[in-house]
Design an enzyme around this catalytic site. Sequence first.
Site, PDB file in Angstrom:
ATOM      1  N   LEU A 125       0.919  20.310   6.923  1.00 30.96           N
ATOM      2  CA  LEU A 125       0.861  21.254   5.805  1.00 30.96           C
ATOM      3  C   LEU A 125      -0.511  21.222   5.122  1.00 30.96           C
ATOM      4  O   LEU A 125      -1.159  22.244   4.932  1.00 30.96           O
ATOM      5  CB  LEU A 125       1.973  20.896   4.787  1.00 30.96           C
ATOM      6  CG  LEU A 125       2.022  21.698   3.496  1.00 30.96           C
ATOM      7  CD1 LEU A 125       2.309  23.167   3.783  1.00 30.96           C
ATOM      8  CD2 LEU A 125       3.109  21.150   2.554  1.00 30.96           C
ATOM      9  N   GLU A 127      -4.339  20.929   3.767  1.00 36.19           N
ATOM     10  CA  GLU A 127      -5.673  21.305   4.250  1.00 36.19           C
ATOM     11  C   GLU A 127      -6.722  20.698   3.324  1.00 36.19           C
ATOM     12  O   GLU A 127      -6.396  20.217   2.229  1.00 36.19           O
ATOM     13  CB  GLU A 127      -5.782  22.829   4.313  1.00 36.19           C
ATOM     14  CG  GLU A 127      -4.725  23.374   5.255  1.00 36.19           C
ATOM     15  CD  GLU A 127      -4.891  24.821   5.665  1.00 36.19           C
ATOM     16  OE1 GLU A 127      -5.919  25.439   5.316  1.00 36.19           O
ATOM     17  OE2 GLU A 127      -3.973  25.316   6.349  1.00 36.19           O
ATOM     18  N   ILE A 338      -1.754 -12.688  -9.831  1.00 36.31           N
ATOM     19  CA  ILE A 338      -1.161 -14.016  -9.601  1.00 36.31           C
ATOM     20  C   ILE A 338      -1.959 -14.781  -8.535  1.00 36.31           C
ATOM     21  O   ILE A 338      -2.141 -15.997  -8.624  1.00 36.31           O
ATOM     22  CB  ILE A 338       0.334 -13.865  -9.213  1.00 36.31           C
ATOM     23  CG1 ILE A 338       1.127 -13.457 -10.462  1.00 36.31           C
ATOM     24  CG2 ILE A 338       0.895 -15.148  -8.597  1.00 36.31           C
ATOM     25  CD1 ILE A 338       2.570 -13.044 -10.200  1.00 36.31           C
ATOM     26  N   GLY A 340      -5.125 -14.442  -7.978  1.00 34.64           N
ATOM     27  CA  GLY A 340      -6.499 -14.713  -8.409  1.00 34.64           C
ATOM     28  C   GLY A 340      -7.488 -14.281  -7.329  1.00 34.64           C
ATOM     29  O   GLY A 340      -7.286 -13.270  -6.658  1.00 34.64           O
ATOM     30  N   GLU A 364       3.076  13.245  -0.182  1.00 35.17           N
ATOM     31  CA  GLU A 364       4.395  13.905  -0.320  1.00 35.17           C
ATOM     32  C   GLU A 364       4.724  14.212  -1.776  1.00 35.17           C
ATOM     33  O   GLU A 364       5.856  14.028  -2.227  1.00 35.17           O
ATOM     34  CB  GLU A 364       5.501  13.045   0.319  1.00 35.17           C
ATOM     35  CG  GLU A 364       5.087  12.478   1.679  1.00 35.17           C
ATOM     36  CD  GLU A 364       5.915  12.972   2.844  1.00 35.17           C
ATOM     37  OE1 GLU A 364       6.811  13.785   2.631  1.00 35.17           O
ATOM     38  OE2 GLU A 364       5.628  12.545   3.985  1.00 35.17           O
ATOM     39  N   GLY A 365       3.714  14.678  -2.511  1.00 40.72           N
ATOM     40  CA  GLY A 365       3.880  14.987  -3.939  1.00 40.72           C
ATOM     41  C   GLY A 365       3.183  13.923  -4.751  1.00 40.72           C
ATOM     42  O   GLY A 365       3.740  12.847  -4.985  1.00 40.72           O
TER      43      GLY A 365
HETATM   44  C1  FAD Z   1      -3.233   8.722   4.856  1.00 45.14           C
HETATM   45  C2  FAD Z   1      -2.732  10.079   4.516  1.00 45.14           C
HETATM   46  C3  FAD Z   1      -1.747  10.649   5.304  1.00 45.14           C
HETATM   47  C4  FAD Z   1      -1.293  11.952   5.029  1.00 45.14           C
HETATM   48  N1  FAD Z   1      -0.396  12.545   5.869  1.00 45.14           N
HETATM   49  C5  FAD Z   1      -0.096  13.860   5.719  1.00 45.14           C
HETATM   50  C6  FAD Z   1       0.710  14.561   6.695  1.00 45.14           C
HETATM   51  O1  FAD Z   1       1.176  13.977   7.680  1.00 45.14           O
HETATM   52  N2  FAD Z   1       0.940  15.874   6.519  1.00 45.14           N
HETATM   53  C7  FAD Z   1       0.438  16.574   5.464  1.00 45.14           C
HETATM   54  O2  FAD Z   1       0.668  17.768   5.381  1.00 45.14           O
HETATM   55  N3  FAD Z   1      -0.315  15.944   4.494  1.00 45.14           N
HETATM   56  C8  FAD Z   1      -0.602  14.610   4.625  1.00 45.14           C
HETATM   57  N4  FAD Z   1      -1.381  13.956   3.683  1.00 45.14           N
HETATM   58  C9  FAD Z   1      -1.890  14.707   2.543  1.00 45.14           C
HETATM   59  C10 FAD Z   1      -1.228  14.321   1.236  1.00 45.14           C
HETATM   60  O3  FAD Z   1       0.048  14.892   1.178  1.00 45.14           O
HETATM   61  C11 FAD Z   1      -2.165  14.782   0.111  1.00 45.14           C
HETATM   62  O4  FAD Z   1      -3.209  13.831   0.048  1.00 45.14           O
HETATM   63  C12 FAD Z   1      -1.451  14.878  -1.217  1.00 45.14           C
HETATM   64  O5  FAD Z   1      -0.579  15.981  -1.212  1.00 45.14           O
HETATM   65  C13 FAD Z   1      -2.439  15.058  -2.390  1.00 45.14           C
HETATM   66  O6  FAD Z   1      -3.364  16.054  -2.098  1.00 45.14           O
HETATM   67  P1  FAD Z   1      -4.946  15.758  -2.252  1.00 45.14           P
HETATM   68  O7  FAD Z   1      -5.241  14.436  -1.645  1.00 45.14           O
HETATM   69  O8  FAD Z   1      -5.656  16.944  -1.694  1.00 45.14           O
HETATM   70  O9  FAD Z   1      -5.194  15.631  -3.778  1.00 45.14           O
HETATM   71  P2  FAD Z   1      -5.405  16.838  -4.807  1.00 45.14           P
HETATM   72  O10 FAD Z   1      -4.305  17.827  -4.661  1.00 45.14           O
HETATM   73  O11 FAD Z   1      -6.799  17.326  -4.706  1.00 45.14           O
HETATM   74  O12 FAD Z   1      -5.214  16.063  -6.196  1.00 45.14           O
HETATM   75  C14 FAD Z   1      -6.188  15.120  -6.659  1.00 45.14           C
HETATM   76  C15 FAD Z   1      -5.652  14.490  -7.933  1.00 45.14           C
HETATM   77  O13 FAD Z   1      -5.482  15.504  -8.917  1.00 45.14           O
HETATM   78  C16 FAD Z   1      -4.150  15.455  -9.410  1.00 45.14           C
HETATM   79  N5  FAD Z   1      -3.730  16.825  -9.745  1.00 45.14           N
HETATM   80  C17 FAD Z   1      -3.678  17.918  -8.935  1.00 45.14           C
HETATM   81  N6  FAD Z   1      -3.195  18.963  -9.618  1.00 45.14           N
HETATM   82  C18 FAD Z   1      -2.913  18.529 -10.874  1.00 45.14           C
HETATM   83  C19 FAD Z   1      -2.361  19.125 -12.036  1.00 45.14           C
HETATM   84  N7  FAD Z   1      -1.978  20.409 -12.051  1.00 45.14           N
HETATM   85  N8  FAD Z   1      -2.232  18.373 -13.155  1.00 45.14           N
HETATM   86  C20 FAD Z   1      -2.613  17.066 -13.168  1.00 45.14           C
HETATM   87  N9  FAD Z   1      -3.127  16.438 -12.092  1.00 45.14           N
HETATM   88  C21 FAD Z   1      -3.259  17.157 -10.958  1.00 45.14           C
HETATM   89  C22 FAD Z   1      -3.300  14.852  -8.310  1.00 45.14           C
HETATM   90  O14 FAD Z   1      -2.135  14.231  -8.841  1.00 45.14           O
HETATM   91  C23 FAD Z   1      -4.269  13.826  -7.732  1.00 45.14           C
HETATM   92  O15 FAD Z   1      -4.197  12.647  -8.471  1.00 45.14           O
HETATM   93  C24 FAD Z   1      -1.809  12.653   3.912  1.00 45.14           C
HETATM   94  C25 FAD Z   1      -2.776  12.029   3.086  1.00 45.14           C
HETATM   95  C26 FAD Z   1      -3.239  10.782   3.384  1.00 45.14           C
HETATM   96  C27 FAD Z   1      -4.306  10.174   2.504  1.00 45.14           C
END
Ligand code: FAD
Length: 393
Positions: A125, A127, A338, A340, A364-365
Amino acid sequence: MDTVSAIDRKDFAEVTRNFAQREIKPNVREWMSEGVFPRHIIKGLGEMGVLGSTFPLQWGGSAVGFLTMVQCAEQVGKACPDLVTAFNMNAMTAPLAILNWGNDEQRERYVRPLIAGDMIGGFALTEAAGGSDVLGAVRTRAVKDGDDWVVNGTKMWITLSPVADVALLFARTDPDAGHRGFTAFALHYDDPGVTVNPIALSGLGKVIPVGEVVLDDVRLPDERRVGEVGQGFKIAMNALDYGRIAVTVKSMATAEAMFDLAVEYAKSREAFGEPIGNFQMIKKQIADMATDLAAGRALMYQAAEAHDAGIAATKLSAQAKYFAGEVALRAADATMEIYGGIALSDELPLIHYLNLAHLARTGEGAANILRIALGDDALGIKSLDRHQVKTVR
Ligand SMILES: Cc1cc2nc3c(=O)[nH]c(=O)nc-3n(C[C@H](O)[C@H](O)[C@H](O)COP(=O)(O)OP(=O)(O)OC[C@H]3O[C@@H](n4cnc5c(N)ncnc54)[C@H](O)[C@@H]3O)c2cc1C
């Protein structure tokens, strides 16, 4: 190999525990250092019927329920928290979404081999433009051309893509239709035009590879479409209800592993002539962790039971995932304090667990996104459980 075909629900977790302690735990260090994805373990879990716990017998499942599946995933997580991710991809997110939204041909073609461990699954999902704002960020396009769809775009952070066989892919089929402009497809990693570029993530270890998936004029026949045209966003959100429970299991397994290490060290490390566990501030940290673990586990089981009961579980899944992520991060922080200085040693898994906890908070959110959704729900702005339950059992 143990077989669970004839044993009751309670024994499922016990059989999984034995398998995990015997086949997974002793090998984790080697897999981590060598960068091995243990495909044979997924096959073993499939053969035992564990991956199919919550799937109907008709599609090769063992139909013992979602709670049982969670308890089995916990046992895998106790041996290696990272592997819960692979459990998720083969038993929860992608196969359950295909079971719910796909047709019988797709259930036969994907669900059966995924839960048997004969295929490795995935969920594509996110990008590069962002994972939280999926509607704003997804640029991947699927355009109808005769009986086929031609797909172009790049997916980012796709778990297991360097080793997987199939992924549930989400693309825009109508750029002007908002969330109704998304459609889901079954992507085969050997489809012409698919390139996977592995992403190096040394902080996470090498057991679960992650990659960027480039789609260059990939032709997918219409029979690869999962659900109706325009239903993709709904399907993705339904899949995430399951994925969030999987992340909860991983967070709780990570927290529990840290708790065990913290207790062990608090009893054995001495300062000022006595074990540091005798000091009240250390006791408070241990007590808080123990309580967090009990509460997180209770919420996780409650969410799993809601899935079993066929009642809306979006809110409980979100609460369980959000809370477990915080529990894992608090446990990482406390355990590292804990320990250190030695907490930073490569000989210990604490940095790895800290990184797993961060990932659990993000994937996943992301925590903030769940905070917003749960806040809106509590304030009566938007109910999280507003959608009709979609479950094939
Ligand atoms: C190791 C790894 C494996 C993954 N595997 C998959 C996979 O198999 N399939 C897949 O589809 N995706 C995958 N992901 C993607 C993952 O789901 C996303 O990283 C995640 O959804 C967060 O998106 P982002 O990293 O682009 O952060 P962003 O969406 O850019 O957010 C950055 C920060 O801003 C905060 N933020 C964003 N919007 C708001 C708001 N409105 N108000 C306050 N704070 C906000 C977020 O909470 C976060 O802390 C993977 C990621 C990693 C690192």
